[in-house]
Design a protein around this motif. Structure first.
Motif, PDB file in Angstrom:
ATOM      1  N   TYR A 168     -38.880  -9.923  19.877  1.00 12.47           N
ATOM      2  CA  TYR A 168     -39.331 -11.190  19.611  1.00 12.47           C
ATOM      3  C   TYR A 168     -38.433 -11.874  18.489  1.00 12.47           C
ATOM      4  CZ  TYR A 168     -43.885 -11.074  22.240  1.00 12.47           C
ATOM      5  OH  TYR A 168     -44.832 -11.000  22.952  1.00 12.47           O
ATOM      6  N   THR A 169     -37.989 -11.198  17.824  1.00 13.28           N
ATOM      7  CA  THR A 169     -37.206 -11.617  16.747  1.00 13.28           C
ATOM      8  C   THR A 169     -35.927 -12.096  17.470  1.00 13.28           C
ATOM      9  OG1 THR A 169     -37.927  -9.977  14.924  1.00 13.28           O
ATOM     10  CG2 THR A 169     -35.987 -11.003  14.607  1.00 13.28           C
ATOM     11  N   ASN A 170     -35.232 -11.334  18.216  1.00 10.34           N
ATOM     12  CA  ASN A 170     -33.866 -11.664  18.963  1.00 10.34           C
ATOM     13  C   ASN A 170     -34.105 -12.856  19.768  1.00 10.34           C
ATOM     14  OD1 ASN A 170     -32.522  -9.744  17.721  1.00 10.34           O
ATOM     15  ND2 ASN A 170     -32.900  -8.392  19.583  1.00 10.34           N
TER      16      ASN A 170
ATOM     17  N   GLU B   1     -45.139  -6.715  12.695  1.00 11.43           N
ATOM     18  CA  GLU B   1     -44.650  -5.918  11.883  1.00 11.43           C
ATOM     19  C   GLU B   1     -46.038  -5.340  10.691  1.00 11.43           C
ATOM     20  OE1 GLU B   1     -42.548  -2.816  10.569  1.00 11.43           O
ATOM     21  OE2 GLU B   1     -41.720  -4.277  11.767  1.00 11.43           O
ATOM     22  N   ASP B   2     -46.791  -6.204  10.225  1.00 10.38           N
ATOM     23  CA  ASP B   2     -47.949  -6.034   9.614  1.00 10.38           C
ATOM     24  C   ASP B   2     -48.807  -5.322  10.384  1.00 10.38           C
ATOM     25  OD1 ASP B   2     -46.762  -7.295   7.660  1.00 10.38           O
ATOM     26  OD2 ASP B   2     -47.891  -9.413   7.956  1.00 10.38           O
ATOM     27  N   PHE B   3     -49.104  -5.581  11.862  1.00 10.93           N
ATOM     28  CA  PHE B   3     -49.933  -4.679  12.390  1.00 10.93           C
ATOM     29  C   PHE B   3     -49.364  -3.274  12.568  1.00 10.93           C
ATOM     30  CE2 PHE B   3     -49.334  -3.243  17.026  1.00 10.93           C
ATOM     31  CZ  PHE B   3     -50.784  -2.589  17.048  1.00 10.93           C
ATOM     32  N   ARG B   4     -48.260  -2.959  12.793  1.00 12.45           N
ATOM     33  CA  ARG B   4     -47.531  -1.722  12.986  1.00 12.45           C
ATOM     34  C   ARG B   4     -47.726  -1.096  11.463  1.00 12.45           C
ATOM     35  NH1 ARG B   4     -41.980  -0.355  12.182  1.00 12.45           N
ATOM     36  NH2 ARG B   4     -41.383   1.652  13.608  1.00 12.45           N
ATOM     37  N   ALA B   5     -47.643  -1.558  10.504  1.00 13.30           N
ATOM     38  CA  ALA B   5     -47.623  -0.599   9.338  1.00 13.30           C
ATOM     39  C   ALA B   5     -49.241  -0.211   9.025  1.00 13.30           C
ATOM     40  CB  ALA B   5     -47.514  -1.685   7.993  1.00 13.30           C
ATOM     41  N   VAL B   6     -50.203  -0.877   9.752  1.00  9.64           N
ATOM     42  CA  VAL B   6     -51.542  -0.444   9.655  1.00  9.64           C
ATOM     43  C   VAL B   6     -51.771   0.960  10.472  1.00  9.64           C
ATOM     44  CG1 VAL B   6     -54.022  -0.945   9.912  1.00  9.64           C
ATOM     45  CG2 VAL B   6     -52.521  -2.571   8.913  1.00  9.64           C
ATOM     46  N   MET B   7     -51.083   0.530  11.644  1.00  8.75           N
ATOM     47  CA  MET B   7     -51.361   1.779  12.671  1.00  8.75           C
ATOM     48  C   MET B   7     -50.439   2.966  12.221  1.00  8.75           C
ATOM     49  SD  MET B   7     -52.852   0.723  15.094  1.00  8.75           S
ATOM     50  CE  MET B   7     -52.595   1.854  16.730  1.00  8.75           C
TER      51      MET B   7
ATOM     52  N   GLY C 130     -34.396 -30.516  20.365  1.00  4.85           N
ATOM     53  CA  GLY C 130     -33.821 -29.623  19.813  1.00  4.85           C
ATOM     54  C   GLY C 130     -34.399 -29.078  18.663  1.00  4.85           C
ATOM     55  N   VAL C 131     -35.013 -30.003  17.639  1.00  4.49           N
ATOM     56  CA  VAL C 131     -35.801 -29.835  16.707  1.00  4.49           C
ATOM     57  C   VAL C 131     -37.030 -28.895  17.083  1.00  4.49           C
ATOM     58  CG1 VAL C 131     -36.902 -30.809  14.640  1.00  4.49           C
ATOM     59  CG2 VAL C 131     -34.813 -31.685  15.302  1.00  4.49           C
ATOM     60  N   MET C 132     -37.627 -29.479  18.161  1.00  3.51           N
ATOM     61  CA  MET C 132     -39.024 -28.747  18.510  1.00  3.51           C
ATOM     62  C   MET C 132     -38.575 -27.255  18.963  1.00  3.51           C
ATOM     63  SD  MET C 132     -41.562 -30.813  17.981  1.00  3.51           S
ATOM     64  CE  MET C 132     -41.983 -32.445  18.209  1.00  3.51           C
ATOM     65  N   LEU C 133     -37.648 -27.316  19.728  1.00  4.03           N
ATOM     66  CA  LEU C 133     -37.489 -26.085  20.273  1.00  4.03           C
ATOM     67  C   LEU C 133     -36.779 -25.026  18.889  1.00  4.03           C
ATOM     68  CD1 LEU C 133     -35.099 -26.580  23.317  1.00  4.03           C
ATOM     69  CD2 LEU C 133     -37.343 -25.895  23.174  1.00  4.03           C
ATOM     70  N   SER C 134     -36.240 -25.527  18.070  1.00  2.34           N
ATOM     71  CA  SER C 134     -36.083 -24.883  16.984  1.00  2.34           C
ATOM     72  C   SER C 134     -37.250 -24.380  16.164  1.00  2.34           C
ATOM     73  CB  SER C 134     -35.247 -25.538  15.832  1.00  2.34           C
ATOM     74  OG  SER C 134     -34.845 -24.823  14.880  1.00  2.34           O
ATOM     75  N   GLU C 135     -38.389 -25.148  16.057  1.00  4.12           N
ATOM     76  CA  GLU C 135     -39.456 -24.518  15.518  1.00  4.12           C
ATOM     77  C   GLU C 135     -40.105 -23.445  16.458  1.00  4.12           C
ATOM     78  OE1 GLU C 135     -41.019 -25.422  12.668  1.00  4.12           O
ATOM     79  OE2 GLU C 135     -39.212 -26.647  12.131  1.00  4.12           O
ATOM     80  N   LEU C 136     -40.117 -23.741  17.793  1.00  2.00           N
ATOM     81  CA  LEU C 136     -40.614 -22.721  18.585  1.00  2.00           C
ATOM     82  C   LEU C 136     -39.916 -21.269  18.287  1.00  2.00           C
ATOM     83  CD1 LEU C 136     -41.026 -24.590  22.105  1.00  2.00           C
ATOM     84  CD2 LEU C 136     -42.923 -23.881  20.545  1.00  2.00           C
ATOM     85  N   GLY C 137     -38.695 -21.288  18.219  1.00  2.27           N
ATOM     86  CA  GLY C 137     -37.900 -20.100  17.755  1.00  2.27           C
ATOM     87  C   GLY C 137     -38.436 -19.762  16.521  1.00  2.27           C
ATOM     88  N   GLU C 138     -38.709 -20.371  15.670  1.00  2.00           N
ATOM     89  CA  GLU C 138     -39.171 -19.984  14.160  1.00  2.00           C
ATOM     90  C   GLU C 138     -40.569 -19.302  14.393  1.00  2.00           C
ATOM     91  OE1 GLU C 138     -37.686 -19.652  11.166  1.00  2.00           O
ATOM     92  OE2 GLU C 138     -36.063 -21.050  11.716  1.00  2.00           O
TER      93      GLU C 138
ATOM     94  N   GLU D 104     -41.512 -17.518  16.917  1.00  2.00           N
ATOM     95  CA  GLU D 104     -41.224 -16.383  17.662  1.00  2.00           C
ATOM     96  C   GLU D 104     -41.021 -15.376  16.292  1.00  2.00           C
ATOM     97  OE1 GLU D 104     -41.803 -15.176  20.726  1.00  2.00           O
ATOM     98  OE2 GLU D 104     -42.684 -17.231  20.962  1.00  2.00           O
ATOM     99  N   ILE D 105     -40.211 -15.807  15.422  1.00  2.00           N
ATOM    100  CA  ILE D 105     -39.801 -14.811  14.367  1.00  2.00           C
ATOM    101  C   ILE D 105     -41.073 -14.416  13.380  1.00  2.00           C
ATOM    102  CG2 ILE D 105     -38.254 -14.590  12.253  1.00  2.00           C
ATOM    103  CD1 ILE D 105     -36.142 -16.306  13.802  1.00  2.00           C
ATOM    104  N   SER D 106     -41.810 -15.702  13.138  1.00  2.00           N
ATOM    105  CA  SER D 106     -42.937 -15.311  12.534  1.00  2.00           C
ATOM    106  C   SER D 106     -43.738 -14.554  13.149  1.00  2.00           C
ATOM    107  CB  SER D 106     -43.674 -16.841  12.085  1.00  2.00           C
ATOM    108  OG  SER D 106     -44.915 -16.731  11.524  1.00  2.00           O
TER     109      SER D 106
END
Length: 355
Positions: A112-114, A164-170, A146-154, A156-158
């Motif tokens: 998802y980050t990539n 990662e928080d879910f993984r820490a609880v597991m 392009g601005v909208m697509l960039s926000e969509l990419g952000e 995915e990173i979020s």
């Protein structure tokens, strides 16, 4: 008239000379002998076997678990040996499955980050391409998209960070599982030793000592199993509640960005022109900028509205119920009403009475 033209040729569809002396023709009076096919073979080859009329199968089962207890698909690629598989083999038996789950979730998070970073890169490429077209309308629209697509990419990173928080609880469940395994092994080891001595040396004085050790091991394991059960239920609920909340947040914000992106596309005039005609000048930069501002306001004012997942978990530092959470069940709890293993001494006394 040539020789070929003078030769008598048979008219169209004239039956040719039969080759019955080599391959006798089959008739109804001369049926083919029944084929003796091996077991499991379907006449017609591979494709006939693959696409034969069989009982219709459901696309999706009601459970991912096989009836044979094997959850791994038969078409799954074989596992490759590596450092991760080596670390998994050194995990306690009780925590191996959850260890693999957490490890696989890490791959999902990285993907998802990539994907988010690639989306941001594509948004930049789209803006650069629009500028190179020397078309004011395409240049402005592609830049805003392009601005909208960039926000969509952000997004995915979020989303990957929330995973990662879910993984820490597991991981907290996995750690408790790993800590419970030694107590199980100790209890089983003492039990096996007692059975071995009873078979070989029934009068061995070591039996009494081992039985006392078994009482202590069972008391320790009883506490460890209770801790594991309490932590597993609480953390599993907490982990996937946050996981699905992150999914809802991502999807709703994607919906906001997608709807405003479609508003931007509506500003592009795609009326065809004939050669020699010129398009009207593009003068909708302000409207496109306003759509971006509307999208930004909607994201800023967005709030997560979900039904709370109810929980009764109230554990102390030792993963045991707090006093306020015990009151209602004190009358039925074997540990709290004096019928359970309150202490090692009471267990030993009880063992002596039974003996």
């Amino acid at each position: 008239m040539s020789y070929l033209q003078s030769r008598e040729r048979p008219p169209p569809y004239t039956p040719q000379k039969s080759s019955s002396f080599l391959f006798p023709r089959r008739t109804s009076s001369n049926p083919p002998p029944p084929a003796d096919y091996p077991a499991g073979y379907t006449p017609g080859g591979f494709f006939a076997a693959k696409y034969a009329n069989k009982d219709a199968k459901r696309n999706r089962s009601l459970s991912l678990r096989s009836k044979k207890g094997n959850t791994t698909s038969g078409d799954a690629p074989p596992r490759k040996f590596g450092f991760s598989s080596m670390r998994a083999s050194t995990q306690p038996e009780l925590s191996k499955k959850l260890y693999r789950l957490i490890k696989s979730e890490n791959h999902v998070i990285n993907n998802y980050t990539n994907a988010g970073r690639e989306q941001i890169s594509i948004a930049s490429q789209l803006s650069d391409w629009g500028l190179a077209t020397n078309d004011d309308a395409i240049s402005d629209i592609s830049d805003k998209i392009g601005v909208m697509l960039s926000e969509l990419g952000e997004l995915e990173i979020s989303y990957s960070q929330n995973l990662e928080d879910f993984r820490a609880v597991m991981k907290s469940i996995r750690n408790v599982e790993a800590s419970v395994q030694p107590s199980r092994d100790k209890r089983n080891k003492i039990t096996d030793e007692i059975q071995r001595l009873k078979y070989k040396e029934p009068q061995s004085p070591k039996l009494v000592q081992l039985e006392q050790e078994l009482v202590r091991a069972e008391a320790e394991n009883l506490v460890a199993e209770a801790q594991l059960s309490n932590v597993t239920r609480q953390k599993l609920k907490e982990a996937y509640a946050s996981h699905f909340a992150a999914v809802v947040e991502r999807s709703q914000k994607q919906e906001i960005l997608a709807k405003h992106s479609r508003r931007i596309l509506a500003l592009l005039d795609d009326t065809p022109v004939v050669p020699g005609d010129t398009r009207p000048a593009y003068d909708l930069e302000r409207e496109a900028r306003q759509i971006l501002a509307d999208a930004e306001d909607d994201l800023r004012n967005w709030t997560l509205e979900l039904e709370e997942v109810p929980t009764n978990a109230s554990l102390d530092a030792g993963a045991m119920p707090t006093i306020s959470n015990i009151g209602g069940s004190a009358a039925t709890s074997p540990v709290l009403n004096g019928t359970g293993p309150l202490s090692v001494e009471e267990q030993e006394a009880k063992q002596e009475v039974v003996a």
